[in-house]
Write an enzyme that holds these catalytic residues in place. Structure first.
Site, PDB file in Angstrom:
ATOM      1  N   TYR A   1       0.824  -1.213   0.000  1.00 59.20           N
ATOM      2  CA  TYR A   1       0.000   0.000   0.000  1.00 59.20           C
ATOM      3  C   TYR A   1       0.863   1.270   0.000  1.00 59.20           C
ATOM      4  CZ  TYR A   1      -3.848   3.163   1.195  1.00 59.20           C
ATOM      5  OH  TYR A   1      -4.760   4.188   1.188  1.00 59.20           O
TER       6      TYR A   1
ATOM      7  N   GLU B   1       2.064   6.382  -7.084  1.00 59.76           N
ATOM      8  CA  GLU B   1       0.991   7.214  -7.634  1.00 59.76           C
ATOM      9  C   GLU B   1       1.344   8.697  -7.521  1.00 59.76           C
ATOM     10  OE1 GLU B   1      -2.800   6.205  -5.885  1.00 59.76           O
ATOM     11  OE2 GLU B   1      -2.371   4.058  -6.027  1.00 59.76           O
TER      12      GLU B   1
END
Length: 300
Positions: free
Chosen positions: A220, A227
């Site tokens: 994660y 991103e």
């Protein structure tokens, strides 16, 4: 048919199944509609009306598992080939399968909204939105960001085991790390749900449970960092070439007297990760404690 529209179609079917006096005399469909029809028929034969919803979810999770496995396999082939074309070459190889696999996740928002799964609609929407935005609003808008990773160094050299694996791995945040984090997460997640819906399998089910609620602790943060790097690169490209952002912007003056700057929107969306990132991560840690045991926090 129509990809994510299949989730809406199933919501209609699910509502029809609640009406005991409605008899289903025939089923027809194309694309996602054909998948819904097959799941409906299989479920009705196996477990009646409740079994139909289970069959649909099993088909959906199995299909998504296959899609993300294809993405992971393409990433592995790219790395074994010595990364020809760099990130740009990887994007050309992955654009189609990644678009299909990730866009299909929009159905999960519909699943939560329709009550097919026990999941909060808001949290599901935020998780799906961030990825869909990164895919459609960053990578497809400015594919050049794939060739501009944030380089942190190299890991290796490793001994040559004769398996065709690279002897040194670049440490960088960009498209490769993004796809690795997304694909590993989704392969494990969809495999866990598919097996859970199909049948409990000794050894495999507990292993998938542990992997599902443990690997995210590393994947994660890796996904979020990747991103943000790609979004930051895209914002920089939009500053150099305003035509990029103009594709999704609304310039003034216009009849509605409404303006929208997509580059600013991207900056604000990336900034929102500072709030939603820790929020979603803490929620997943809470889920891990409930599923795997361990000390509970006051929030639990």
């Amino acid at each position: 048919g129509g990809g994510a529209h299949g989730a809406f179609t199933w919501g209609v079917l699910d509502r029809i199944l609640d009406e005991e006096d409605i008899e289903i005399a025939g089923i027809t469909g194309t694309s996602a509609g054909a998948l819904n029809g097959a799941a409906l028929k299989s479920g009705l034969l196996a477990g009646g009306r409740a079994g139909a919803a289970r069959a649909y979810l099993l088909a959906y999770n199995a299909g998504c598992l296959a899609g993300w496995w294809g993405v992971l396999a393409a990433l592995g082939a790219h790395l074994r080939a010595g990364a020809p074309g760099g990130g740009a070459g990887l994007w050309r190889a992955l654009e189609a399968p990644l678009t299909l696999a990730q866009t299909a996740a929009l159905a999960e928002v519909a699943h939560a909204a329709l009550g097919l799964v026990r999941a909060p609609v808001g949290t599901t929407a935020v998780q799906v939105w961030s990825r869909v935005w990164l895919l459609w609003g960053i990578l497809k808008l400015a594919p050049a960001v794939a060739a501009a990773p944030l380089r942190l160094g190299r890991l290796g050299p490793f001994p040559d085991l004769g398996l065709g694996l690279p002897q040194a791995v670049p440490l960088q945040l960009g498209l490769e790390s993004l796809v690795l984090a997304w694909a590993l997460t989704e392969v494990l997640r969809y495999a866990f749900f598919a097996v859970k819906l199909a049948a409990e399998v000794p050894l495999l089910s507990p292993l998938l449970l542990w992997l599902r609620y443990s690997t995210f602790t590393a994947l994660y943060p890796l996904g979020i960092a990747s991103e943000l790097v790609l979004a930051g690169r895209a914002v920089g490209l939009m500053a150099k070439d305003p035509r990029l952002g103009a594709r999704f912007s609304v310039a003034l003056p216009n009849a509605l007297n409404f303006g929208f700057c997509y580059r600013t929107f991207c900056i604000l969306t990336a900034a929102s990760y500072a709030y939603f990132g820790p929020l979603l991560y803490s929620r997943m840690l809470s889920q891990r404690r409930r599923k795997l045991g361990g000390p509970k926090s006051k929030a639990d």
